[in-house]
Design an enzyme around this catalytic site. Structure first.
Site, PDB file in Angstrom:
ATOM      1  N   ASP A   1       0.780  -1.044   0.034  1.00  0.00           N
ATOM      2  CA  ASP A   1       0.184  -0.047  -0.037  1.00  0.00           C
ATOM      3  C   ASP A   1       0.785   1.195  -0.259  1.00  0.00           C
ATOM      4  OD1 ASP A   1       0.905  -0.342   2.631  1.00  0.00           O
ATOM      5  OD2 ASP A   1      -0.943  -0.090   3.338  1.00  0.00           O
ATOM      6  N   SER A   2       2.379   1.058  -0.055  1.00  0.00           N
ATOM      7  CA  SER A   2       3.250   2.140  -0.288  1.00  0.00           C
ATOM      8  C   SER A   2       2.813   2.904  -1.619  1.00  0.00           C
ATOM      9  CB  SER A   2       4.492   1.887  -0.140  1.00  0.00           C
ATOM     10  OG  SER A   2       4.704   0.588  -0.967  1.00  0.00           O
TER      11      SER A   2
ATOM     12  N   ASP B   1      -1.256  -5.977  -0.094  1.00  0.00           N
ATOM     13  CA  ASP B   1      -1.555  -5.562   1.254  1.00  0.00           C
ATOM     14  C   ASP B   1      -2.730  -5.412   1.335  1.00  0.00           C
ATOM     15  OD1 ASP B   1       0.635  -5.159   2.809  1.00  0.00           O
ATOM     16  OD2 ASP B   1       1.214  -3.277   1.845  1.00  0.00           O
TER      17      ASP B   1
ATOM     18  N   LYS C   1      -1.372  -9.550   3.101  1.00  0.00           N
ATOM     19  CA  LYS C   1      -0.342  -9.058   4.108  1.00  0.00           C
ATOM     20  C   LYS C   1      -1.462  -8.067   4.902  1.00  0.00           C
ATOM     21  CE  LYS C   1       3.205  -5.992   3.993  1.00  0.00           C
ATOM     22  NZ  LYS C   1       2.632  -4.802   4.527  1.00  0.00           N
TER      23      LYS C   1
ATOM     24  N   GLU D   1      -1.491  -5.492   8.566  1.00  0.00           N
ATOM     25  CA  GLU D   1      -0.668  -4.997   9.554  1.00  0.00           C
ATOM     26  C   GLU D   1      -1.417  -5.230  11.104  1.00  0.00           C
ATOM     27  OE1 GLU D   1       0.337  -0.899   8.744  1.00  0.00           O
ATOM     28  OE2 GLU D   1       0.928  -1.619   6.551  1.00  0.00           O
TER      29      GLU D   1
ATOM     30  N   GLU E   1       9.240  -4.404  10.579  1.00  0.00           N
ATOM     31  CA  GLU E   1       9.466  -3.063  10.034  1.00  0.00           C
ATOM     32  C   GLU E   1      10.057  -2.166  11.267  1.00  0.00           C
ATOM     33  OE1 GLU E   1       6.809  -1.223   7.424  1.00  0.00           O
ATOM     34  OE2 GLU E   1       7.906   0.762   7.479  1.00  0.00           O
TER      35      GLU E   1
END
Ligand code: KIV
Length: 285
Positions: A50-51, A89, A118, A120, A188
């Site tokens: 999602d960057s 993501d 993925k 978070e 991270e």
């Protein structure tokens, strides 16, 4: 590449790599051609991160990225990949509302071509969701340490797990993710020693970004390693190229050549057959 390394990478491949102390490579990609290059270089996993919100869409952070955005970029990336595992993501709040909604959103990414999603964090709610996804046939990667989707509650870009107690807390969350079926965890911005301790105490591989060299693999944002994205470059980034300079040189040269009528030249142009040209010129006269 030999035959074995041409086979599509699966969860089993990553398990074997961890057991054999073979480092895992992962990079982000957001488009077809970049994904194709990354795959052809033998990279083990491609993250449609999602960057993309910052690198492609120009947002300040990842909060505004939607499932629909992720579906579009995941489709483009998957089309270019033959071997690497494509991981997509789940964006902000696409997995924190209900198990049903999470499963529907994850399914959209899998149907767009991802082989895993993925997410978070590792709250009890999220652990339940991980369990549900895995039981529904969806591979899940966890993401701990600095989790960009929580930027507003974290309050800034800080290294996480910076004490013995916090390292143990991170390990506990990582173990819970593993118990609930996650097959890999991104760590991270975690101190090197903490990431080493966590990696050594898990059966599943860890992938570090700003987490030192003892993780089972590494991930970086493709724009960062190419020297393309010129936002704030974090300490953990190593640029391997200066694509910004290459792009700007090419664009400056193009602008100059158009302004001075050097481009397009005859080689870049189409022409009428001679008889047709004759007719046209006779009329113009
Ligand atoms: O979105 C992303 O690119 C990521 C990586 C930085 C791990 O989550």
């Amino acid at each position: 590449m030999n035959n074995e390394s041409e086979k599509p990478v699966t969860v089993r491949t990553f398990q074997k790599m961890k057991q054999n102390y073979e480092k895992i490579t992962m990079l982000t990609a957001y488009d077809y051609s970049t994904a194709k290059y990354i795959d052809e270089c033998g990279t083990d996993a491609i993250l449609v991160g999602d960057s993309v919100g910052m690198t492609v869409l120009g947002y300040e952070n990842t909060i505004n990225v939607t499932v629909e955005d992720m579906v579009t970029f995941t489709k483009a990336v998957s089309k270019g990949v033959k071997r690497a595992m494509v991981i997509a993501d789940l964006p902000f709040m696409s997995f924190n509302i209900s198990k049903e909604q999470t499963a529907l959103n994850a399914a959209k990414l899998i149907q767009a071509g991802a082989k895993a999603v993925k997410l978070e964090g590792a709250s009890d709610f999220i652990l339940d969701e991980v369990n549900h996804l895995v039981n529904s046939g969806i591979n899940v990667v966890g993401h701990l340490g600095f989790t960009p989707q929580y930027i507003n509650t974290i309050g800034g870009y800080f290294v996480q797990g910076k004490s013995y107690e916090n390292t143990l807390k991170l390990l506990d969350l990582a173990k819970k993710l593993e118990e609930n079926g996650a097959f890999m965890i991104v760590l991270e911005m975690v101190p090197t020693e903490s990431a080493k301790y966590i990696s050594e105490n898990l059966n599943i591989p860890t992938i570090g970004i700003g987490a030192g060299k003892y993780c089972d693999g590494q991930v970086l944002v493709i724009d960062d390693i190419l020297g393309k994205y010129w936002g704030n470059t974090p300490k953990f980034v190593k640029p391997y190229a200066n694509i910004k300079e290459i792009i700007m040189n090419a664009v400056n040269q193009y602008n100059k050549e158009v302004k001075s009528s050097i481009f397009p030249s005859n080689e870049n142009s189409f022409f009428l057959p001679e008889n047709e040209r004759g007719k046209l010129y006779s009329v113009i006269k």
